[in-house]
Design a protein around this motif. Structure first.
Motif, PDB file in Angstrom:
ATOM      1  N   ARG A 135     -25.246 -42.365   0.688  1.00 44.62           N
ATOM      2  CA  ARG A 135     -24.977 -43.731   1.150  1.00 44.62           C
ATOM      3  C   ARG A 135     -23.514 -43.764   1.527  1.00 44.62           C
ATOM      4  N   GLY A 136     -23.245 -43.876   2.800  1.00 42.49           N
ATOM      5  CA  GLY A 136     -21.847 -43.835   3.179  1.00 42.49           C
ATOM      6  C   GLY A 136     -21.587 -44.032   4.641  1.00 42.49           C
ATOM      7  N   ARG A 137     -20.536 -43.357   5.068  1.00 47.34           N
ATOM      8  CA  ARG A 137     -20.040 -43.517   6.421  1.00 47.34           C
ATOM      9  C   ARG A 137     -20.439 -42.323   7.282  1.00 47.34           C
ATOM     10  N   LEU A 138     -20.266 -42.477   8.581  1.00 49.38           N
ATOM     11  CA  LEU A 138     -20.528 -41.386   9.516  1.00 49.38           C
ATOM     12  C   LEU A 138     -19.464 -40.303   9.354  1.00 49.38           C
ATOM     13  N   ASP A 139     -18.214 -40.735   9.344  1.00 45.78           N
ATOM     14  CA  ASP A 139     -17.075 -39.824   9.249  1.00 45.78           C
ATOM     15  C   ASP A 139     -15.831 -40.644   8.898  1.00 45.78           C
ATOM     16  N   GLN A 140     -14.671 -40.058   9.005  1.00 46.87           N
ATOM     17  CA  GLN A 140     -13.425 -40.730   8.640  1.00 46.87           C
ATOM     18  C   GLN A 140     -13.002 -41.830   9.613  1.00 46.87           C
ATOM     19  N   GLY A 141     -13.573 -41.857  10.793  1.00 47.69           N
ATOM     20  CA  GLY A 141     -13.188 -42.861  11.784  1.00 47.69           C
ATOM     21  C   GLY A 141     -13.563 -44.264  11.338  1.00 47.69           C
ATOM     22  N   ARG A 142     -12.747 -45.211  11.700  1.00 48.13           N
ATOM     23  CA  ARG A 142     -13.051 -46.623  11.467  1.00 48.13           C
ATOM     24  C   ARG A 142     -13.155 -47.288  12.836  1.00 48.13           C
ATOM     25  N   THR A 143     -12.096 -47.957  13.259  1.00 52.64           N
ATOM     26  CA  THR A 143     -12.098 -48.523  14.610  1.00 52.64           C
ATOM     27  C   THR A 143     -11.355 -47.617  15.578  1.00 52.64           C
ATOM     28  N   THR A 144     -10.909 -46.479  15.079  1.00 54.56           N
ATOM     29  CA  THR A 144     -10.294 -45.442  15.907  1.00 54.56           C
ATOM     30  C   THR A 144     -10.982 -44.124  15.568  1.00 54.56           C
ATOM     31  N   PRO A 145     -10.929 -43.149  16.448  1.00 56.08           N
ATOM     32  CA  PRO A 145     -11.585 -41.871  16.158  1.00 56.08           C
ATOM     33  C   PRO A 145     -10.950 -41.169  14.955  1.00 56.08           C
ATOM     34  N   PRO A 146     -11.724 -40.334  14.281  1.00 53.05           N
ATOM     35  CA  PRO A 146     -11.170 -39.554  13.174  1.00 53.05           C
ATOM     36  C   PRO A 146     -10.285 -38.433  13.717  1.00 53.05           C
ATOM     37  N   PRO A 147      -9.501 -37.799  12.849  1.00 49.39           N
ATOM     38  CA  PRO A 147      -8.737 -36.631  13.303  1.00 49.39           C
ATOM     39  C   PRO A 147      -9.686 -35.576  13.881  1.00 49.39           C
ATOM     40  N   ALA A 148      -9.186 -34.789  14.802  1.00 53.39           N
ATOM     41  CA  ALA A 148     -10.008 -33.782  15.490  1.00 53.39           C
ATOM     42  C   ALA A 148     -10.668 -32.807  14.521  1.00 53.39           C
ATOM     43  N   ASP A 149     -10.026 -32.521  13.412  1.00 54.04           N
ATOM     44  CA  ASP A 149     -10.577 -31.565  12.445  1.00 54.04           C
ATOM     45  C   ASP A 149     -11.353 -32.224  11.307  1.00 54.04           C
ATOM     46  N   ALA A 150     -11.621 -33.508  11.426  1.00 61.10           N
ATOM     47  CA  ALA A 150     -12.346 -34.235  10.370  1.00 61.10           C
ATOM     48  C   ALA A 150     -13.782 -33.737  10.268  1.00 61.10           C
ATOM     49  N   PRO A 151     -14.312 -33.652   9.051  1.00 62.10           N
ATOM     50  CA  PRO A 151     -15.705 -33.215   8.897  1.00 62.10           C
ATOM     51  C   PRO A 151     -16.688 -34.266   9.401  1.00 62.10           C
ATOM     52  N   ARG A 152     -17.841 -33.793   9.804  1.00 56.41           N
ATOM     53  CA  ARG A 152     -18.949 -34.676  10.201  1.00 56.41           C
ATOM     54  C   ARG A 152     -19.706 -34.998   8.909  1.00 56.41           C
ATOM     55  N   GLU A 153     -19.260 -36.010   8.213  1.00 59.50           N
ATOM     56  CA  GLU A 153     -19.731 -36.285   6.852  1.00 59.50           C
ATOM     57  C   GLU A 153     -21.236 -36.513   6.757  1.00 59.50           C
ATOM     58  N   LEU A 154     -21.786 -37.330   7.642  1.00 54.79           N
ATOM     59  CA  LEU A 154     -23.224 -37.604   7.589  1.00 54.79           C
ATOM     60  C   LEU A 154     -24.026 -36.334   7.858  1.00 54.79           C
ATOM     61  N   VAL A 155     -23.634 -35.576   8.862  1.00 55.70           N
ATOM     62  CA  VAL A 155     -24.335 -34.331   9.186  1.00 55.70           C
ATOM     63  C   VAL A 155     -24.259 -33.373   7.999  1.00 55.70           C
ATOM     64  N   ALA A 156     -23.074 -33.206   7.435  1.00 53.66           N
ATOM     65  CA  ALA A 156     -22.907 -32.303   6.293  1.00 53.66           C
ATOM     66  C   ALA A 156     -23.729 -32.775   5.095  1.00 53.66           C
ATOM     67  N   ALA A 157     -23.759 -34.074   4.858  1.00 58.86           N
ATOM     68  CA  ALA A 157     -24.530 -34.613   3.736  1.00 58.86           C
ATOM     69  C   ALA A 157     -26.016 -34.331   3.915  1.00 58.86           C
ATOM     70  N   MET A 158     -26.538 -34.552   5.124  1.00 61.26           N
ATOM     71  CA  MET A 158     -27.965 -34.345   5.360  1.00 61.26           C
ATOM     72  C   MET A 158     -28.324 -32.865   5.269  1.00 61.26           C
TER      73      MET A 158
END
Length: 184
Positions: A135-158
């Motif tokens: 239960r969470g977010r897609l990635d570190q981005g909010r109203t701006t994109p995440p850093p280029a090296d940020a993990p794809r949190e939802l993909v990694a979680a699934m």
């Protein structure tokens, strides 16, 4: 105003539903569930948090669908107060962003309540037996994109859920615009 979740109760069963979609069909949880798990995303059309992540969300949905995960987006906002989130506008939004997954309309808001959705976007990741593992977010981005090296949190979680039966130990809560509930 931004809304966020305090905590999630993992291992709860996904509530059943059947809702109309922007493609003219109706879908149930059984229809969209994937063999490796399922993502249910609560989104809307007007929220700046959704607008900021939508293209990354669509790309991640395609990745997950190719790996045997089901994916669906649900709009539960009150369109009488937020006309941008009306069903006709949902159709336009899905087409504009080339959704590869159903976009469902929760007119009664009963599905959002059953899931405990609090904001848009709000991501629920279920294992193959439909137990909540993320239960969470897609990635570190909010109203701006995440850093280029940020993990794809939802993909990694699934991927973790499919491989190990568990989501990540550390899960970051979703943050976005509150669900626009109908007046009581």
């Amino acid at each position: 105003m931004a809304a966020t979740l305090d905590h999630a109760v993992l291992d709860t069963q996904a509530p059943a539903f059947r809702l109309p979609a922007t493609d003219g069909k109706s879908y149930s949880l059984d229809d969209i569930a994937g063999k490796n798990g399922t993502v249910i995303a609560f989104i809307c059309n007007h929220c700046p948090y959704v607008k900021a992540v939508i293209d990354r969300m669509v790309a991640d949905a395609r990745t997950l669908q190719a790996e045997g995960f089901g994916f669906v987006a649900i709009c539960s906002n009150d369109p009488s107060s937020y006309p941008q989130d009306s069903f006709p506008n949902m159709k336009r939004f899905a087409e504009a962003h080339a959704f590869s997954f159903p976009y469902l309309h929760d007119e009664t808001q009963s599905v959002a309540r059953a899931y405990g959705a609090v904001c848009t976007p709000d991501f629920f990741g279920y294992d193959a037996s439909r137990k909540l593992k993320y239960r969470g977010r897609l990635d570190q981005g909010r109203t701006t994109p995440p850093p280029a090296d940020a993990p794809r949190e939802l993909v990694a979680a699934m991927r973790s859920i499919a491989a190990t039966g568990s989501g990540p130990a550390e899960q970051f809560p979703p943050m976005g615009c509150s669900i626009k509930w109908k007046a009581a």
